[in-house]
Design a protein around this motif. Structure first.
Motif, PDB file in Angstrom:
ATOM      1  N   GLY A   1      52.282 -17.173 -22.660  1.00  0.00           N
ATOM      2  CA  GLY A   1      53.050 -17.249 -23.642  1.00  0.00           C
ATOM      3  C   GLY A   1      52.574 -17.900 -24.838  1.00  0.00           C
ATOM      4  N   MET A   2      53.016 -18.530 -25.898  1.00  0.00           N
ATOM      5  CA  MET A   2      52.468 -18.788 -27.112  1.00  0.00           C
ATOM      6  C   MET A   2      51.931 -20.324 -26.748  1.00  0.00           C
ATOM      7  SD  MET A   2      52.882 -16.481 -29.509  1.00  0.00           S
ATOM      8  CE  MET A   2      52.673 -17.416 -31.033  1.00  0.00           C
ATOM      9  N   ILE A   3      51.073 -20.862 -27.872  1.00  0.00           N
ATOM     10  CA  ILE A   3      50.494 -22.231 -27.955  1.00  0.00           C
ATOM     11  C   ILE A   3      51.342 -22.643 -28.909  1.00  0.00           C
ATOM     12  CG2 ILE A   3      48.634 -23.569 -28.192  1.00  0.00           C
ATOM     13  CD1 ILE A   3      46.825 -21.263 -27.362  1.00  0.00           C
ATOM     14  N   GLU A   4      51.737 -23.866 -28.970  1.00  0.00           N
ATOM     15  CA  GLU A   4      52.713 -24.724 -30.071  1.00  0.00           C
ATOM     16  C   GLU A   4      51.819 -25.701 -30.444  1.00  0.00           C
ATOM     17  OE1 GLU A   4      55.141 -23.260 -31.180  1.00  0.00           O
ATOM     18  OE2 GLU A   4      55.638 -21.939 -29.601  1.00  0.00           O
ATOM     19  N   GLY A   5      51.436 -25.623 -31.883  1.00  0.00           N
ATOM     20  CA  GLY A   5      50.797 -26.732 -32.580  1.00  0.00           C
ATOM     21  C   GLY A   5      49.230 -26.756 -32.361  1.00  0.00           C
ATOM     22  N   SER A   6      48.685 -25.735 -31.654  1.00  0.00           N
ATOM     23  CA  SER A   6      47.392 -25.779 -31.380  1.00  0.00           C
ATOM     24  C   SER A   6      46.915 -24.264 -31.555  1.00  0.00           C
ATOM     25  CB  SER A   6      47.025 -26.386 -30.028  1.00  0.00           C
ATOM     26  OG  SER A   6      45.793 -26.351 -29.634  1.00  0.00           O
ATOM     27  N   SER A   7      45.587 -24.118 -31.562  1.00  0.00           N
ATOM     28  CA  SER A   7      45.131 -22.828 -31.593  1.00  0.00           C
ATOM     29  C   SER A   7      44.342 -22.546 -30.129  1.00  0.00           C
ATOM     30  CB  SER A   7      44.026 -22.654 -32.458  1.00  0.00           C
ATOM     31  OG  SER A   7      42.811 -23.663 -32.372  1.00  0.00           O
ATOM     32  N   THR A   8      44.374 -23.552 -29.191  1.00  0.00           N
ATOM     33  CA  THR A   8      43.480 -23.218 -27.871  1.00  0.00           C
ATOM     34  C   THR A   8      44.299 -23.831 -26.838  1.00  0.00           C
ATOM     35  OG1 THR A   8      41.492 -23.324 -29.177  1.00  0.00           O
ATOM     36  CG2 THR A   8      41.266 -23.389 -26.870  1.00  0.00           C
ATOM     37  N   ALA A   9      44.078 -23.144 -25.733  1.00  0.00           N
ATOM     38  CA  ALA A   9      44.632 -23.611 -24.219  1.00  0.00           C
ATOM     39  C   ALA A   9      43.655 -22.830 -23.185  1.00  0.00           C
ATOM     40  CB  ALA A   9      45.938 -23.381 -24.023  1.00  0.00           C
ATOM     41  N   TYR A  10      43.984 -23.337 -21.980  1.00  0.00           N
ATOM     42  CA  TYR A  10      43.137 -22.703 -21.017  1.00  0.00           C
ATOM     43  C   TYR A  10      43.999 -22.509 -19.662  1.00  0.00           C
ATOM     44  CZ  TYR A  10      39.280 -24.173 -23.954  1.00  0.00           C
ATOM     45  OH  TYR A  10      38.295 -24.018 -25.165  1.00  0.00           O
ATOM     46  N   LEU A  11      43.371 -21.475 -18.889  1.00  0.00           N
ATOM     47  CA  LEU A  11      43.682 -21.271 -17.576  1.00  0.00           C
ATOM     48  C   LEU A  11      42.551 -21.156 -16.776  1.00  0.00           C
ATOM     49  CD1 LEU A  11      46.545 -18.307 -16.649  1.00  0.00           C
ATOM     50  CD2 LEU A  11      44.346 -18.593 -15.567  1.00  0.00           C
ATOM     51  N   ALA A  12      42.764 -21.848 -15.609  1.00  0.00           N
ATOM     52  CA  ALA A  12      41.802 -21.789 -14.562  1.00  0.00           C
ATOM     53  C   ALA A  12      42.288 -21.295 -13.205  1.00  0.00           C
ATOM     54  CB  ALA A  12      41.107 -23.348 -14.404  1.00  0.00           C
ATOM     55  N   VAL A  13      41.510 -20.520 -12.441  1.00  0.00           N
ATOM     56  CA  VAL A  13      41.834 -20.173 -11.248  1.00  0.00           C
ATOM     57  C   VAL A  13      41.154 -20.946 -10.130  1.00  0.00           C
ATOM     58  CG1 VAL A  13      42.776 -18.134 -12.267  1.00  0.00           C
ATOM     59  CG2 VAL A  13      40.225 -18.191 -11.131  1.00  0.00           C
ATOM     60  N   ALA A  14      41.647 -21.417  -9.056  1.00  0.00           N
ATOM     61  CA  ALA A  14      40.747 -22.028  -8.002  1.00  0.00           C
ATOM     62  C   ALA A  14      39.940 -21.143  -7.399  1.00  0.00           C
ATOM     63  CB  ALA A  14      41.802 -22.350  -6.651  1.00  0.00           C
ATOM     64  N   GLY A  15      38.566 -21.449  -7.269  1.00  0.00           N
ATOM     65  CA  GLY A  15      37.367 -20.760  -7.250  1.00  0.00           C
ATOM     66  C   GLY A  15      36.860 -19.936  -8.110  1.00  0.00           C
ATOM     67  N   GLY A  16      37.357 -19.666  -9.216  1.00  0.00           N
ATOM     68  CA  GLY A  16      36.744 -18.942 -10.335  1.00  0.00           C
ATOM     69  C   GLY A  16      37.020 -17.460 -10.162  1.00  0.00           C
ATOM     70  N   PHE A  17      36.177 -16.920 -11.091  1.00  0.00           N
ATOM     71  CA  PHE A  17      36.123 -15.337 -11.403  1.00  0.00           C
ATOM     72  C   PHE A  17      35.156 -14.841 -10.950  1.00  0.00           C
ATOM     73  CE2 PHE A  17      39.040 -16.865 -14.768  1.00  0.00           C
ATOM     74  CZ  PHE A  17      40.136 -16.129 -14.385  1.00  0.00           C
ATOM     75  N   ASP A  18      34.982 -13.586 -10.117  1.00  0.00           N
ATOM     76  CA  ASP A  18      33.918 -13.219  -9.448  1.00  0.00           C
ATOM     77  C   ASP A  18      33.160 -11.979 -10.358  1.00  0.00           C
ATOM     78  OD1 ASP A  18      31.930 -12.418  -7.840  1.00  0.00           O
ATOM     79  OD2 ASP A  18      33.169 -10.674  -6.468  1.00  0.00           O
ATOM     80  N   LEU A  19      32.677 -12.572 -11.522  1.00  0.00           N
ATOM     81  CA  LEU A  19      31.760 -11.746 -12.495  1.00  0.00           C
ATOM     82  C   LEU A  19      30.510 -12.443 -12.566  1.00  0.00           C
ATOM     83  CD1 LEU A  19      34.688 -11.775 -15.082  1.00  0.00           C
ATOM     84  CD2 LEU A  19      33.850  -9.808 -13.897  1.00  0.00           C
ATOM     85  N   PRO A  20      29.229 -11.440 -12.959  1.00  0.00           N
ATOM     86  CA  PRO A  20      28.206 -11.834 -13.033  1.00  0.00           C
ATOM     87  C   PRO A  20      27.878 -12.627 -14.288  1.00  0.00           C
ATOM     88  CG  PRO A  20      28.339  -9.632 -13.850  1.00  0.00           C
ATOM     89  CD  PRO A  20      29.591 -10.040 -13.209  1.00  0.00           C
TER      90      PRO A  20
END
Length: 365
Positions: free
Chosen positions: A112-131
Motif C-alpha cells: 500500500g501507500m505511505i502516508e505523510g512520509s517517503s519511506t517505510a520498510y518490510l523485513a522477512v524473518a531470516g532475510g533474503f537469499d541473495l549474494p
C-alpha cells in the motif's frame, strides 16, 4: 521450488537495503543503505533478525507480493495501510503496520501507500537469499549493483527467502510509534563554513527551506532564500578542491541553495559544505516529501554525539518493549485451542463488572 515473495505488482521505488556498503569510499564506492536506519532496525527486530539484515525499502507506494513459500514471518514499519488478499478473487483485508505477521502460501500482501512520509520498510524473518556485493546487499541503482540485480523491483521478480518456512513464534508489535523528533534539523557547522559570509550563515539558520521535487536517495535540493558565499582572495566563492562527502553533508553551489546529500551520495564533491546534518536527524531526512518545509539549527559536536546516544538508547528500549500482537480479527482461536484450559473466559474487548461476554467474545473449556 524456490521459496520466495513474487512481485505481482511493483511499487514506485522498492529496493533491498541494509545499513550500507561501508569501507569502500576511498575506491569511489558510495555506501548506499537504508535512508531511515531506525525504520529498518525496528522492522528487523520485529522479524527476529540482526539489525544489518537487508530489508525492502519502500518508496511512497509499495508492491503487491505473492507468497511462494510454505509460510513466512514479515514485519512492516512505517505509516502504511497494508492489506492481505487470500486469493485471486478475494477481497483485501486490512493489516496493521508497525508489527509482524505470519503469511502463508498463496496469500498476497498489498503493502500500500505511505502516508505523510517517503519511506517505510518490510523485513522477512531470516532475510533474503541473495549474494552480497562488497559485503552488503544494499542496492546502488545508479551503478546497477547490490540488492536484486542492482535495481528497483519489477513485476515478475521473485525475491528468494533464506527460510522456506516460518519458525514457530508469536507475532509482535511496537507498543507505540517511535518518536523521530521534531523541530529544526540539527547541524554541525563545516567543514567549509568559512566559505560563506556572516549574512549567508545567518540566512541558513534563520530561514525556512522547502523540499524541492529534486529529492531522491542521492540527496535533497531545497528551495528558499539564497545563502551568500564569502568574497575573498582565500575563498573563491562556490568552488573548492574536491574532498570527501559525509552522510548529511550540505553543499551550497553557486546558486546559493542548499543540497543535503544522503545514502546514495557521491564520494567526493567540489562545492563548499556549510554544515553537516547530525546523525540523529538523518532518519528524519530520509522520510521527507517534496513540499515539506524544514529549518536548520546549529549545535556542537558534543551535543550531536549526546543526542545520537540518547536516540540509540530509546531505540533499544522500544525494541525491548515490543508487545504481543493478535492476528487480524482478534482472538487467535487456533492458539487458544492448543492451550490446556481448565476454566476461564477470554474477552476480545475490555471487560467491566457490568458487561457480559457474548458467545463470540468468550467461553469456557
Amino acid at each position: 521450488m524456490i521459496a520466495g515473495l513474487k512481485v505481482v505488482r511493483a511499487g514506485l521505488f522498492d529496493t533491498l537495503q541494509d545499513l550500507g556498503r561501508t569501507g569502500f569510499m576511498a575506491l569511489g564506492m558510495p555506501t548506499a543503505g537504508a535512508m531511515d536506519r531506525i525504520g529498518l532496525g525496528l522492522a528487523n527486530a520485529l522479524a527476529g533478525n540482526p539489525a544489518n539484515t537487508a530489508g525492502l525499502e519502500i518508496g511512497v507506494m509499495g508492491p503487491d507480493l505473492l507468497v511462494e513459500a510454505d509460510s513466512v514471518h514479515i514485519a512492516l514499519v512505517g505509516p502504511l495501510s497494508p492489506a492481505l488478499i487470500e486469493g485471486p478473487d478475494a477481497a483485501a483485508k486490512p493489516l496493521e503496520s508497525d508489527r509482524s505477521h505470519l503469511l502463508k502460501r498463496g496469500q498476497i500482501l498489498r503493502v500500500g501507500m505511505i502516508e505523510g512520509s517517503s519511506t517505510a520498510y518490510l523485513a522477512v524473518a531470516g532475510g533474503f537469499d541473495l549474494p552480497a556485493f562488497m559485503g552488503s546487499l544494499s542496492t546502488y541503482s545508479r551503478a546497477g549493483i547490490g540488492g536484486f540485480d542492482g535495481r528497483k523491483l519489477a513485476a515478475g521478480d521473485l525475491l528468494p527467502l533464506a527460510q522456506a518456512a516460518a519458525a514457530a513464534g508469536d507475532e509482535r508489535k511496537l507498543a507505540q510509534p517511535f518518536d523521530y523528533g521534531s523541530g529544526p534539523l540539527r547541524v554541525v557547522w563545516g567543514p567549509q563554513e568559512d566559505y560563506f559570509s556572516d549574512e549567508g550563515r545567518r540566512t541558513f539558520v534563520e530561514c525556512e527551506y522547502r523540499v524541492s521535487k529534486e529529492a531522491d536517495r542521492m540527496g535533497i535540493r531545497f528551495e528558499g532564500p539564497t545563502i551568500a558565499h564569502a568574497k575573498s582572495v582565500d575563498h573563491g566563492g562556490a568552488d573548492i578542491i574536491s574532498d570527501g562527502i559525509a552522510p548529511g553533508a550540505i553543499q551550497v553551489p553557486g546558486a546559493g541553495l542548499p543540497i543535503v546529500l544522503l545514502a546514495d551520495r557521491q564520494t567526493v564533491g567540489g562545492y563548499p559544505k556549510i554544515a553537516t546534518v547530525a546523525s540523529v536527524d538523518l532518519p528524519r531526512l530520509g522520510r521527507l516529501l517534496p513540499g515539506q518545509t524544514v529549518r536548520f539549527a546549529a549545535i556542537t559536536v558534543e551535543e550531536a554525539e549526546a543526542l545520537r546516544r540518547d536516540q540509540e538508547a530509546r531505540l533499544q528500549r522500544a525494541i525491548a518493549g515490543f508487545v504481543a500482537a493478535r492476528p487480524p480479527g482478534g482472538i487467535d482461536l487456533a492458539r487458544l485451542y492448543e492451550e490446556n484450559l481448565i476454566d476461564g473466559v477470554v474477552f476480545d474487548q475490555p471487560w467491566s463488572a457490568t458487561s457480559k461476554p457474548s458467545s463470540a467474545e468468550g467461553g469456557t473449556k
